[in-house]
Design a protein around this motif. Sequence first.
Motif, PDB file in Angstrom:
ATOM      1  N   ASP A   4       0.842  -1.178   0.000  1.00 14.53           N
ATOM      2  CA  ASP A   4       0.000   0.000   0.000  1.00 14.53           C
ATOM      3  C   ASP A   4       0.880   1.231   0.000  1.00 14.53           C
ATOM      4  O   ASP A   4       2.093   1.158   0.138  1.00 14.53           O
ATOM      5  N   ARG A   5       0.262   2.400  -0.138  1.00  5.17           N
ATOM      6  CA  ARG A   5       1.000   3.640   0.012  1.00  5.17           C
ATOM      7  C   ARG A   5       1.538   3.719   1.432  1.00  5.17           C
ATOM      8  O   ARG A   5       1.186   2.919   2.284  1.00  5.17           O
ATOM      9  N   ARG A   6       2.382   4.715   1.684  1.00  5.13           N
ATOM     10  CA  ARG A   6       2.975   4.829   3.005  1.00  5.13           C
ATOM     11  C   ARG A   6       1.891   4.906   4.079  1.00  5.13           C
ATOM     12  O   ARG A   6       0.751   5.272   3.803  1.00  5.13           O
ATOM     13  N   PRO A   7       2.221   4.585   5.327  1.00  5.95           N
ATOM     14  CA  PRO A   7       1.218   4.624   6.400  1.00  5.95           C
ATOM     15  C   PRO A   7       0.598   6.005   6.537  1.00  5.95           C
ATOM     16  O   PRO A   7       1.265   7.026   6.372  1.00  5.95           O
ATOM     17  N   SER A  97      10.173   0.392   9.901  1.00 13.55           N
ATOM     18  CA  SER A  97      10.870  -0.843  10.251  1.00 13.55           C
ATOM     19  C   SER A  97      12.358  -0.745   9.930  1.00 13.55           C
ATOM     20  O   SER A  97      13.170  -1.496  10.475  1.00 13.55           O
ATOM     21  N   GLU A  98      12.716   0.188   9.048  1.00 10.77           N
ATOM     22  CA  GLU A  98      14.124   0.426   8.718  1.00 10.77           C
ATOM     23  C   GLU A  98      14.344   1.902   8.452  1.00 10.77           C
ATOM     24  O   GLU A  98      13.549   2.547   7.778  1.00 10.77           O
ATOM     25  N   LEU A  99      15.419   2.442   9.008  1.00 12.00           N
ATOM     26  CA  LEU A  99      15.822   3.822   8.780  1.00 12.00           C
ATOM     27  C   LEU A  99      17.226   3.835   8.202  1.00 12.00           C
ATOM     28  O   LEU A  99      18.123   3.156   8.721  1.00 12.00           O
ATOM     29  N   ARG A 100      17.410   4.599   7.154  1.00 12.67           N
ATOM     30  CA  ARG A 100      18.752   4.827   6.608  1.00 12.67           C
ATOM     31  C   ARG A 100      19.022   6.324   6.703  1.00 12.67           C
ATOM     32  O   ARG A 100      18.383   7.130   6.020  1.00 12.67           O
ATOM     33  N   LEU A 101      19.935   6.682   7.571  1.00 18.52           N
ATOM     34  CA  LEU A 101      20.223   8.079   7.864  1.00 18.52           C
ATOM     35  C   LEU A 101      21.500   8.509   7.148  1.00 18.52           C
ATOM     36  O   LEU A 101      22.469   7.750   7.082  1.00 18.52           O
ATOM     37  N   LEU A 211      15.910   7.793   4.709  1.00 14.29           N
ATOM     38  CA  LEU A 211      15.076   6.838   3.986  1.00 14.29           C
ATOM     39  C   LEU A 211      14.334   5.992   5.008  1.00 14.29           C
ATOM     40  O   LEU A 211      14.940   5.496   5.957  1.00 14.29           O
ATOM     41  N   MET A 212      13.040   5.818   4.824  1.00 11.55           N
ATOM     42  CA  MET A 212      12.231   5.035   5.758  1.00 11.55           C
ATOM     43  C   MET A 212      11.522   3.922   5.007  1.00 11.55           C
ATOM     44  O   MET A 212      10.897   4.147   3.973  1.00 11.55           O
ATOM     45  N   ARG A 213      11.625   2.714   5.552  1.00  9.17           N
ATOM     46  CA  ARG A 213      10.886   1.564   5.031  1.00  9.17           C
ATOM     47  C   ARG A 213       9.891   1.101   6.084  1.00  9.17           C
ATOM     48  O   ARG A 213      10.140   1.252   7.285  1.00  9.17           O
ATOM     49  N   PHE A 214       8.802   0.505   5.614  1.00  9.36           N
ATOM     50  CA  PHE A 214       7.736   0.051   6.489  1.00  9.36           C
ATOM     51  C   PHE A 214       7.378  -1.394   6.166  1.00  9.36           C
ATOM     52  O   PHE A 214       7.602  -1.863   5.048  1.00  9.36           O
ATOM     53  N   THR A 215       6.814  -2.088   7.131  1.00  8.02           N
ATOM     54  CA  THR A 215       6.492  -3.493   6.937  1.00  8.02           C
ATOM     55  C   THR A 215       5.430  -3.699   5.869  1.00  8.02           C
ATOM     56  O   THR A 215       5.553  -4.586   5.016  1.00  8.02           O
ATOM     57  N   ASP A 216       4.382  -2.885   5.877  1.00 13.06           N
ATOM     58  CA  ASP A 216       3.252  -3.094   4.977  1.00 13.06           C
ATOM     59  C   ASP A 216       2.887  -1.862   4.178  1.00 13.06           C
ATOM     60  O   ASP A 216       1.709  -1.649   3.859  1.00 13.06           O
ATOM     61  N   ALA A 217       3.864  -1.029   3.893  1.00 11.06           N
ATOM     62  CA  ALA A 217       3.576   0.184   3.136  1.00 11.06           C
ATOM     63  C   ALA A 217       4.805   0.566   2.315  1.00 11.06           C
ATOM     64  O   ALA A 217       5.901   0.041   2.532  1.00 11.06           O
ATOM     65  N   ALA A 218       4.596   1.467   1.386  1.00  9.90           N
ATOM     66  CA  ALA A 218       5.674   1.888   0.500  1.00  9.90           C
ATOM     67  C   ALA A 218       6.679   2.771   1.237  1.00  9.90           C
ATOM     68  O   ALA A 218       6.317   3.475   2.182  1.00  9.90           O
TER      69      ALA A 218
END
Length: 274
Positions: A4-7, A97-101, A211-218
């Motif tokens: 899905d789109r981001r939360p 769920s993941e951050l890239r700083l 950069l931010m990643r999420f478990t169930d979103a873009a």
Amino acid sequence: MKMDRRPRTPREKYGEELRLRRIAAGMTQEALAEIVVCSPTLISHFEAGRRLPRPDDAVRIDQALGTDGFFARWLEDLESKFADHFAVAAELERQASELRLYGLSLVPGLLQTDAYARAVLRTASPNYRTEDLDRRVVNRIERARILDNPLNPTVWTLLDEAVLRRRIGGPQVMAEQLRRISDMAEDGRLRLHVLPFGIGAHALIESMVTLMRFTDAAPVAYVEGLRTGNLMDDPTLVSSCQSAYDLAMGDAVSHQESLALIRAIAEEHENGQH
């Protein structure tokens, strides 16, 4: 499975509810704007979650839509501790769920010590009240509570060597700050890489990025400049930011070499060698 789109953030849910209630009342954005005494564009920003109404605006919205104080009461829970341009990014940061700083000139806010954050914020606001500065420091440090969980989110940290060398707050503050980062890296809480001066230009030389990643979103990307920020969820732009991060990571030194370098520079600060 397609993501899905981001939360959606709480302020976006607020905006969506406002849109639905306005439509149910048979009212256009222009008509609501006339009652609230603002522009239709601002109503559009409210409904998209880009802006929150002021308390008096929320009262007039409730009066216009007959919602009996609903939006005014909800607003009290949504007022952000952060600048408008960062508020949505701060909410998403907690869900990642993941951050890239990547730090270009400053240690990323999530990793700042109290003393380092105070030095940065004090310099950015020369005419400040002590209580306001204290509040902003506390808000910044509280963000780091998401790192209390040893496993989630996964954190990658890429730092330009300028971040390590620039003496913010004095030598002891810098030594403490760099040791905090190296301790977190050594404990496995974050993956640490440094872009040394010797490589010259690199793919992220123009801007900081998160950069931010999420478990169930873009995924999303966030960049920030002076008094402004840009949260990107367009897949093409986010992919471009991710590619730039990967290219810069390819120029960085290894985790272990970065750890040794940051500890050595901390010693230099402490011993007055820098």
